[in-house]
Design an enzyme around this catalytic site. Structure first.
Site, PDB file in Angstrom:
ATOM      1  N   GLU A 114       9.499   1.317  10.833  1.00 44.92           N
ATOM      2  CA  GLU A 114      10.548   2.319  10.545  1.00 44.92           C
ATOM      3  C   GLU A 114       9.859   3.672  10.623  1.00 44.92           C
ATOM      4  OE1 GLU A 114      13.683   1.903  10.164  1.00 44.92           O
ATOM      5  OE2 GLU A 114      13.881  -0.243   9.787  1.00 44.92           O
ATOM      6  N   SER A 120      22.682   5.710   5.106  1.00 47.01           N
ATOM      7  CA  SER A 120      21.887   4.697   4.390  1.00 47.01           C
ATOM      8  C   SER A 120      22.760   3.870   3.452  1.00 47.01           C
ATOM      9  CB  SER A 120      20.798   5.385   3.568  1.00 47.01           C
ATOM     10  OG  SER A 120      20.034   6.210   4.406  1.00 47.01           O
ATOM     11  N   LYS A 155       0.887  -1.174   0.000  1.00 45.83           N
ATOM     12  CA  LYS A 155       0.000   0.000   0.000  1.00 45.83           C
ATOM     13  C   LYS A 155       0.918   1.215   0.000  1.00 45.83           C
ATOM     14  CE  LYS A 155      -1.675   2.962   1.978  1.00 45.83           C
ATOM     15  NZ  LYS A 155      -1.367   4.345   1.608  1.00 45.83           N
ATOM     16  N   CYS A 197      13.723  10.838   6.899  1.00 39.64           N
ATOM     17  CA  CYS A 197      13.684  10.485   8.317  1.00 39.64           C
ATOM     18  C   CYS A 197      15.069  10.624   8.939  1.00 39.64           C
ATOM     19  CB  CYS A 197      13.180   9.062   8.487  1.00 39.64           C
ATOM     20  SG  CYS A 197      14.117   7.898   7.501  1.00 39.64           S
ATOM     21  N   ARG A 208      19.917  16.433   1.588  1.00 46.58           N
ATOM     22  CA  ARG A 208      19.551  15.325   0.721  1.00 46.58           C
ATOM     23  C   ARG A 208      18.026  15.219   0.748  1.00 46.58           C
ATOM     24  NH1 ARG A 208      19.547   9.177   0.809  1.00 46.58           N
ATOM     25  NH2 ARG A 208      19.112   9.355   3.013  1.00 46.58           N
ATOM     26  N   GLY A 245       6.907   5.094   7.985  1.00 42.87           N
ATOM     27  CA  GLY A 245       6.119   6.326   7.972  1.00 42.87           C
ATOM     28  C   GLY A 245       6.260   7.029   9.309  1.00 42.87           C
ATOM     29  N   SER A 246       5.279   7.826   9.634  1.00 44.66           N
ATOM     30  CA  SER A 246       5.367   8.634  10.857  1.00 44.66           C
ATOM     31  C   SER A 246       5.145   7.780  12.112  1.00 44.66           C
ATOM     32  CB  SER A 246       4.317   9.742  10.807  1.00 44.66           C
ATOM     33  OG  SER A 246       3.035   9.163  10.756  1.00 44.66           O
ATOM     34  N   GLU A 266       9.704  16.773  14.132  1.00 42.18           N
ATOM     35  CA  GLU A 266      10.426  16.405  12.910  1.00 42.18           C
ATOM     36  C   GLU A 266      10.127  17.515  11.893  1.00 42.18           C
ATOM     37  OE1 GLU A 266       8.928  12.718  11.270  1.00 42.18           O
ATOM     38  OE2 GLU A 266      10.893  12.185  10.508  1.00 42.18           O
ATOM     39  N   ALA A 291       2.173   5.255  -0.464  1.00 44.82           N
ATOM     40  CA  ALA A 291       1.619   6.534  -0.023  1.00 44.82           C
ATOM     41  C   ALA A 291       0.761   7.131  -1.137  1.00 44.82           C
ATOM     42  CB  ALA A 291       2.750   7.499   0.328  1.00 44.82           C
TER      43      ALA A 291
HETATM   44  P1  NAD Z   1       2.585   8.745   7.168  1.00 45.27           P
HETATM   45  O1  NAD Z   1       2.752   8.023   8.457  1.00 45.27           O
HETATM   46  O2  NAD Z   1       1.613   9.849   7.089  1.00 45.27           O
HETATM   47  O3  NAD Z   1       2.159   7.714   6.025  1.00 45.27           O
HETATM   48  C1  NAD Z   1       2.895   6.534   5.775  1.00 45.27           C
HETATM   49  C2  NAD Z   1       2.008   5.539   5.069  1.00 45.27           C
HETATM   50  O4  NAD Z   1       0.931   5.173   5.930  1.00 45.27           O
HETATM   51  C3  NAD Z   1       1.358   6.055   3.791  1.00 45.27           C
HETATM   52  O5  NAD Z   1       1.250   4.986   2.871  1.00 45.27           O
HETATM   53  C4  NAD Z   1      -0.025   6.475   4.275  1.00 45.27           C
HETATM   54  O6  NAD Z   1      -0.984   6.476   3.233  1.00 45.27           O
HETATM   55  C5  NAD Z   1      -0.305   5.387   5.285  1.00 45.27           C
HETATM   56  N1  NAD Z   1      -1.287   5.748   6.311  1.00 45.27           N
HETATM   57  C6  NAD Z   1      -1.580   6.968   6.803  1.00 45.27           C
HETATM   58  N2  NAD Z   1      -2.527   6.873   7.764  1.00 45.27           N
HETATM   59  C7  NAD Z   1      -2.827   5.563   7.881  1.00 45.27           C
HETATM   60  C8  NAD Z   1      -3.717   4.817   8.711  1.00 45.27           C
HETATM   61  N3  NAD Z   1      -4.491   5.410   9.612  1.00 45.27           N
HETATM   62  N4  NAD Z   1      -3.754   3.488   8.567  1.00 45.27           N
HETATM   63  C9  NAD Z   1      -2.973   2.876   7.669  1.00 45.27           C
HETATM   64  N5  NAD Z   1      -2.101   3.506   6.861  1.00 45.27           N
HETATM   65  C10 NAD Z   1      -2.028   4.847   6.966  1.00 45.27           C
HETATM   66  O7  NAD Z   1       4.061   9.196   6.743  1.00 45.27           O
HETATM   67  P2  NAD Z   1       4.490  10.029   5.470  1.00 45.27           P
HETATM   68  O8  NAD Z   1       4.052  11.441   5.672  1.00 45.27           O
HETATM   69  O9  NAD Z   1       4.085   9.331   4.219  1.00 45.27           O
HETATM   70  O10 NAD Z   1       6.081   9.917   5.553  1.00 45.27           O
HETATM   71  C11 NAD Z   1       6.852  10.736   6.343  1.00 45.27           C
HETATM   72  C12 NAD Z   1       7.193  10.040   7.642  1.00 45.27           C
HETATM   73  O11 NAD Z   1       7.846   8.810   7.372  1.00 45.27           O
HETATM   74  C13 NAD Z   1       8.162  10.818   8.487  1.00 45.27           C
HETATM   75  O12 NAD Z   1       7.778  10.748   9.830  1.00 45.27           O
HETATM   76  C14 NAD Z   1       9.487  10.087   8.275  1.00 45.27           C
HETATM   77  O13 NAD Z   1      10.415  10.239   9.308  1.00 45.27           O
HETATM   78  C15 NAD Z   1       9.021   8.680   8.152  1.00 45.27           C
HETATM   79  N6  NAD Z   1      10.014   7.871   7.462  1.00 45.27           N
HETATM   80  C16 NAD Z   1      10.726   6.960   8.196  1.00 45.27           C
HETATM   81  C17 NAD Z   1      11.708   6.200   7.567  1.00 45.27           C
HETATM   82  C18 NAD Z   1      12.515   5.192   8.344  1.00 45.27           C
HETATM   83  O14 NAD Z   1      13.120   4.333   7.715  1.00 45.27           O
HETATM   84  N7  NAD Z   1      12.559   5.259   9.658  1.00 45.27           N
HETATM   85  C19 NAD Z   1      11.946   6.362   6.197  1.00 45.27           C
HETATM   86  C20 NAD Z   1      11.191   7.293   5.493  1.00 45.27           C
HETATM   87  C21 NAD Z   1      10.216   8.049   6.137  1.00 45.27           C
END
Ligand code: NAD
Length: 487
Positions: free
Chosen positions: A260, A451, A184, A294, A288, A238-239, A391, A186
């Site tokens: 992650e 990375s 799934k 993240c 970058r 994600g977050s 963040e 983004a």
């Molecule tokens: P996000 O958490 O908003 O979304 C991540 C994914 O989850 C997307 O596919 C989104 O559609 C989905 N999602 C959102 N709400 C959901 C829910 N209620 N149920 C199920 N899925 C849901 O994050 P983002 O804005 O896409 O990405 C940025 C974040 O990702 C930042 O916090 C960043 O630090 C983090 N990130 C972490 C890493 C890592 O490896 N630690 C790498 C890249 C990004």
């Protein structure tokens, strides 16, 4: 064939769900627009998968699992190797697509494409290394056998900031281990994930092994999949906020979950650091991906003796960067991903200014079309400013002064996050001493980039659970089975 922005031609982009080897619209016909953040123009309309589509994808993965798990590891590896080669051959097309839906500058997108392809190469090689063990029990009476088996159907949820690499970092090890997956992606950036899936098909991945369900209905579709007992694994990037929700969801069926999550990286510069190297490293760690990473340096702690010189040099470098559409020649910083991101970043900058910070360069969104925010350096930032706990996810470098080692360790650890830290010093003993006390999963020692597909990536505290990349990334998709014998 369609026209590209550069006037070349390429095959039509996939925009539908991929379920069981069939590209198809959402079951209820729903779709959503993908927007170019540099222009605000709609690039494509993409299927918005329903809960039924998500469950159909789980069925497809479940049906494909047995035969994929039984496929020779070498054959699984060869398919991943072909996917690496196809990605490398089509690197420019993939990079341009990343720019168009994510906004990042083309050099950043090229870096991401190479990084993303490398996960397929690395896991092509790791597919044959899921070896178990055999040993004698302490009593000497019998042997202990351990065999690794694929964990099963895996649901993968990825963010928009690295639309190719976050997908391949999960799909690579999952396929190498013998798992079937439902991705799934983004909703801001589904096109790159769909292109990755079509490349995997072309590389020979059998129908149903990789399914992709782009959707604007993320909550319901992911929840339904996590409550389907055929799903055994969740890998989320994600977050922290959404990770927390999904951990709750995964708890109901005790789904094996890897997380992650967000970061809040400190970038520490001691007086004895090589300042040229520190500024160079800061440019990579901060800029970058335009700061939308993240791993982005989020808080700069600079010792008193070099604080002014470091600030001046970093501001000169960041202030001199060319901001523009990611595809324009010479662009170093593209737009942020959407308008909300611009508003969020600017709110943090305003809160810093209210708290007494000085703007050295940048500091306000750029006028005109597109989601542009200029590289910004903030000096005289109060060490306790509330925004340092957030963040930033944009091109903003807040600089805080410190005087001694104990103080900076305390400041660096004063966050719920623990993904990565950066440290510049010419005293290796000091470097190692400080690193041992930093509460992060990764550290860049005199280096602004951590990375690497061959290294284990991940965080502690509220930055995550588990590791991706390296051999450990493969283990994330395997279950050890202990076999007690009388042998
Ligand atoms: P996000 O958490 O908003 O979304 C991540 C994914 O989850 C997307 O596919 C989104 O559609 C989905 N999602 C959102 N709400 C959901 C829910 N209620 N149920 C199920 N899925 C849901 O994050 P983002 O804005 O896409 O990405 C940025 C974040 O990702 C930042 O916090 C960043 O630090 C983090 N990130 C972490 C890493 C890592 O490896 N630690 C790498 C890249 C990004």
């Amino acid at each position: 064939m369609t026209d590209t922005p550069h006037g070349e031609t390429r095959t039509k982009l996939p925009t539908e769900c991929l379920i069981g080897g069939v590209w198809r619209p959402a079951s209820d016909g729903a779709a959503f627009d993908v927007v170019d953040p540099a222009t605000g123009e709609v690039i494509a309309s993409v299927a918005s998968a329903s809960v039924d589509d998500g469950l159909a994808a789980v069925t497809a993965a479940h049906n494909a699992l047995e035969s994929w798990a039984a496929t020779a590891p070498r054959d699984r590896g060869e398919i991943l190797r072909r996917a690496f080669e196809l990605m490398s051959d089509r690197a420019e097309e993939i990079s341009e697509l990343i720019v168009r839906e994510n906004g990042k500058a083309l050099p950043d997108a090229r870096g991401e494409t190479a990084y993303a392809a490398e996960f397929f190469r690395w896991y092509a090689e790791e597919a044959v290394r899921a070896l178990g063990s055999i040993g004698m029990a302490p009593s000497g009476n019998n042997r202990i056998l351990v065999q690794y088996q694929p964990v099963g159907v895996a649901v993968l949820v990825t963010p928009w900031n690295f639309p190719a690499a976050m997908a391949t970092r999960k799909i690579g090890p999952a396929l190498a281990a013998g798992c079937a997956v439902v991705l799934k992606p983004a909703s801001d950036t589904p096109l790159t994930a769909l292109l990755m899936a079509s490349i995997l098909e072309e590389a020979g991945v059998p129908p149903g092994v990789v399914n992709v369900v782009p959707s604007r209905r993320s909550g319901p579709i992911v929840s339904a999949m996590l409550h389907d007992p055929r799903v055994r694994k969740l890998s989320f990037t994600g977050s922290t906020e959404v990770g927390r929700i999904l951990l709750h969801e995964a708890a109901d069926n005790i789904v094996n979950a890897s997380m992650e999550l967000g970061g809040n990286a400190p970038f520490i510069v001691f007086d004895d650091a090589d300042l040229d190297a520190a500024v160079e490293g800061a440019m990579i760690a901060k800029m970058r991906n335009g700061g939308e990473a993240c791993t982005a340096a989020n808080r700069f702690y600079v010792q008193d003796g070099v604080a002014d010189a470091f600030t001046e040099r970093l501001a000169a470098r960041m202030g001199g960067m060319k901001v523009g559409s990611g595809l324009d020649p010479g662009t170093e910083v593209g737009p942020l991903v959407n308008e909300t991101a611009v508003a969020d970043v600017h709110a943090l900058v305003e809160s810093a200014i209210d708290g007494g910070a000085t703007v050295v360069t940048g500091g306000a969104p750029l006028d005109g079309k597109g989601c542009f925010y200029p590289p910004t350096v903030l000096a005289d930032v109060d060490a306790n400013a509330p925004f340092l706990r957030e963040e930033i996810f944009g091109p903003v470098a807040p600089i805080v002064r410190f005087s001694d080692e104990a103080e900076v360790i305390e400041l660096a650890n004063d966050t719920e996050y623990g993904l990565v830290a950066y440290l510049y010093t010419s005293d290796l003993a000091r470097g190692l001493r400080v690193i041992e006390r930093l509460e992060t999963g990764m550290v860049g020692l005199n280096r602004g980039l951590v990375s690497d597909p061959a290294a284990q990536f991940g965080g502690v505290k509220q930055s995550g659970i588990g590791r991706e990349g390296g051999h450990e990334g493969l283990l994330d998709y395997l279950e050890p089975k202990y076999i007690a014998t009388d042998l």
